[in-house]
Design a protein around this motif. Sequence first.
Motif, PDB file in Angstrom:
ATOM      1  N   VAL A   1       0.824  -1.205   0.000  1.00 44.53           N
ATOM      2  CA  VAL A   1       0.000   0.000   0.000  1.00 44.53           C
ATOM      3  C   VAL A   1       0.863   1.262   0.000  1.00 44.53           C
ATOM      4  O   VAL A   1       0.559   2.246  -0.684  1.00 44.53           O
ATOM      5  CB  VAL A   1      -0.974  -0.013   1.195  1.00 44.53           C
ATOM      6  N   LEU A   2       1.968   1.248   0.752  1.00 44.42           N
ATOM      7  CA  LEU A   2       2.854   2.413   0.775  1.00 44.42           C
ATOM      8  C   LEU A   2       3.543   2.608  -0.563  1.00 44.42           C
ATOM      9  O   LEU A   2       3.729   3.751  -1.023  1.00 44.42           O
ATOM     10  CB  LEU A   2       3.888   2.257   1.893  1.00 44.42           C
ATOM     11  N   ALA A   3       3.940   1.521  -1.203  1.00 42.94           N
ATOM     12  CA  ALA A   3       4.534   1.638  -2.533  1.00 42.94           C
ATOM     13  C   ALA A   3       3.529   2.247  -3.504  1.00 42.94           C
ATOM     14  O   ALA A   3       3.874   3.100  -4.335  1.00 42.94           O
ATOM     15  CB  ALA A   3       5.007   0.271  -3.020  1.00 42.94           C
ATOM     16  N   LEU A   4       2.272   1.833  -3.403  1.00 40.31           N
ATOM     17  CA  LEU A   4       1.223   2.396  -4.255  1.00 40.31           C
ATOM     18  C   LEU A   4       1.007   3.879  -3.955  1.00 40.31           C
ATOM     19  O   LEU A   4       0.842   4.691  -4.872  1.00 40.31           O
ATOM     20  CB  LEU A   4      -0.075   1.620  -4.045  1.00 40.31           C
ATOM     21  N   ALA A   5       1.031   4.247  -2.665  1.00 38.90           N
ATOM     22  CA  ALA A   5       0.816   5.646  -2.292  1.00 38.90           C
ATOM     23  C   ALA A   5       1.881   6.548  -2.913  1.00 38.90           C
ATOM     24  O   ALA A   5       1.574   7.651  -3.403  1.00 38.90           O
ATOM     25  CB  ALA A   5       0.820   5.791  -0.773  1.00 38.90           C
ATOM     26  N   ASN A   6       3.139   6.105  -2.901  1.00 33.90           N
ATOM     27  CA  ASN A   6       4.202   6.905  -3.508  1.00 33.90           C
ATOM     28  C   ASN A   6       4.024   7.007  -5.018  1.00 33.90           C
ATOM     29  O   ASN A   6       4.292   8.045  -5.617  1.00 33.90           O
ATOM     30  CB  ASN A   6       5.560   6.297  -3.173  1.00 33.90           C
ATOM     31  N   GLU A   7       3.574   5.916  -5.637  1.00 35.10           N
ATOM     32  CA  GLU A   7       3.360   5.946  -7.085  1.00 35.10           C
ATOM     33  C   GLU A   7       2.215   6.880  -7.445  1.00 35.10           C
ATOM     34  O   GLU A   7       2.288   7.639  -8.417  1.00 35.10           O
ATOM     35  CB  GLU A   7       3.084   4.531  -7.587  1.00 35.10           C
ATOM     36  N   VAL A   8       1.142   6.830  -6.675  1.00 32.71           N
ATOM     37  CA  VAL A   8       0.008   7.717  -6.910  1.00 32.71           C
ATOM     38  C   VAL A   8       0.415   9.178  -6.706  1.00 32.71           C
ATOM     39  O   VAL A   8      -0.050  10.074  -7.426  1.00 32.71           O
ATOM     40  CB  VAL A   8      -1.171   7.343  -5.987  1.00 32.71           C
TER      41      VAL A   8
ATOM     42  N   GLY B   1     -13.491  -0.766   1.708  1.00 27.27           N
ATOM     43  CA  GLY B   1     -12.712  -1.059   0.514  1.00 27.27           C
ATOM     44  C   GLY B   1     -11.516  -0.159   0.271  1.00 27.27           C
ATOM     45  O   GLY B   1     -10.884  -0.262  -0.781  1.00 27.27           O
ATOM     46  N   PHE B   2     -11.181   0.744   1.215  1.00 26.57           N
ATOM     47  CA  PHE B   2     -10.030   1.622   1.007  1.00 26.57           C
ATOM     48  C   PHE B   2      -9.324   1.827   2.341  1.00 26.57           C
ATOM     49  O   PHE B   2      -9.964   2.093   3.361  1.00 26.57           O
ATOM     50  CB  PHE B   2     -10.451   2.970   0.436  1.00 26.57           C
ATOM     51  N   LEU B   3      -8.009   1.700   2.334  1.00 30.08           N
ATOM     52  CA  LEU B   3      -7.190   1.980   3.515  1.00 30.08           C
ATOM     53  C   LEU B   3      -6.202   3.077   3.152  1.00 30.08           C
ATOM     54  O   LEU B   3      -5.381   2.906   2.255  1.00 30.08           O
ATOM     55  CB  LEU B   3      -6.434   0.734   3.963  1.00 30.08           C
ATOM     56  N   ALA B   4      -6.307   4.209   3.833  1.00 27.01           N
ATOM     57  CA  ALA B   4      -5.474   5.361   3.497  1.00 27.01           C
ATOM     58  C   ALA B   4      -4.012   5.104   3.813  1.00 27.01           C
ATOM     59  O   ALA B   4      -3.673   4.639   4.906  1.00 27.01           O
ATOM     60  CB  ALA B   4      -5.960   6.597   4.242  1.00 27.01           C
ATOM     61  N   ALA B   5      -3.151   5.394   2.864  1.00 27.30           N
ATOM     62  CA  ALA B   5      -1.701   5.402   3.059  1.00 27.30           C
ATOM     63  C   ALA B   5      -1.183   6.646   2.370  1.00 27.30           C
ATOM     64  O   ALA B   5      -1.666   7.007   1.289  1.00 27.30           O
ATOM     65  CB  ALA B   5      -1.057   4.150   2.479  1.00 27.30           C
ATOM     66  N   TYR B   6      -0.216   7.301   2.990  1.00 27.23           N
ATOM     67  CA  TYR B   6       0.239   8.586   2.486  1.00 27.23           C
ATOM     68  C   TYR B   6       1.676   8.492   1.975  1.00 27.23           C
ATOM     69  O   TYR B   6       2.493   7.742   2.510  1.00 27.23           O
ATOM     70  CB  TYR B   6       0.133   9.647   3.586  1.00 27.23           C
TER      71      TYR B   6
END
Length: 457
Positions: free
Chosen positions: A255-262, A286-291
């Motif tokens: 999820v953190l890797a995705l947050a950085n990509e987003v 259905g969504f877990l916030a990661a920054y």
Amino acid sequence: MTSTIPHQLAAAPSSAVPPETAAPPELLSPAPPADAEPGLRSVAVVGLGYVGLPTALALHRSGVAVRGVDVSRRRLEAVRGGQVDLLPSDLLDLHAALASDGFSVGDDPTAVAEADAVIICVPTPVDDHLSPDLGPLESACRAVVDWARPGQLLVLTSTTYVGSTHDLLVAPLAARRGLVAGRDLHVAFSPERIDPGVVEHEQGRTPRVVGGTTAECTRRAADLVGRLTSSVHAVSSAEAAEMTKLYENTFRAVVLALANEVAGICRTLDLDAVEVTDAAATKPYGFLAAYPGPGVGGHCIPCDPHYLLWQMRLHRTPTPLIEQAMTSIAHRPHEVVARAVEVLSDQGRGLAGARVLVVGVSYKPGVRDVRETPALEIVRGLEQRGAVVAYHDPLVPELRLPDGRVLASATDAPQEQWDLLLLHTVHPGADLSWVSAHPLVLDATYRFAAAPQRHVV
């Protein structure tokens, strides 16, 4: 069970009759009350780091005598002197515990034999090749096996590979000591869930998972862990509990890797990544916030998934999603350095010779811990490109770099002139009003919108 580690690391198999099978999950929900085991009078906690010390203090608060054991004399001195990174409430408890008769710390492993229960809380890092460094765990488990006695409860909490409780405790106990788990003593795994510096996630509010070698092992371990939290979830085996921990932290890594990509996508589209994340987080399912941030550090996320990747390589099981996430996490500090080059270039100058101040170097806000902090790679990357780098962090007076050099925090940083401020960690309550006046800020935290010349990664 079949060993899941290379032959040279596997403990000798037991020739004893296998004990009863472990309990199904529903047998222990909810957990037994903390006083369900009146014979539990003392606990030895092996390892007094970020997990072991808060655990020892919580157990002492529950009314049992606690003996903390650690091989590091330096750590023991820090604990006795109260110079440790704890929540304020735990720090007060430490001073009170040290002044009491029911709490002591030392380096003598024979304390294990005197306790009714033993909890193992040693670090499980990875080496330079991202392979598990099992040395501390193997050493601790070997000592516990050497001094274990019939009737004890042994609980492993260190994050590790699936099968480690069997390989490092159950099998050697039977082979070397003739002690069968579930018959002569009880053995279980209950993964730690410590979030340093976050009061909302202190142990008493955080559910714990327990899996024992047998049903009785699970029940006894749940009773012990129930002294640390009001919510205990039992699973069918130690292996299921081990996998639970690996899944938790691997999920977080993805999820953190995705947050950085987003965040990179949002910058390309001229959008605020935090605003978009906050908006998405209003969805109640259905969504877990990661920054996004400068990278991932600390004792868990950069390390734990590699235990799973290592084990799956032994089984020839492909894990492309996890591998890509960990590659992305490892590369993130290099992206921060590359962005610093871009930001300075847009101002008409190169990184070579530029004076760069990294603001905050611990791996997360509110803690002194610099294990696996992205700041180390970022400082090295900036220096390799010719920058003159300093840092400012009120919680970290000194920072040891990978090449052995030690930098001191620039306490007079607000009064000096810098070509670029790179925000890495913003500690709660820190006065960073001076950052807003700086002409060029690269905000890798995505949280400091007050600077007029702010850029994000």
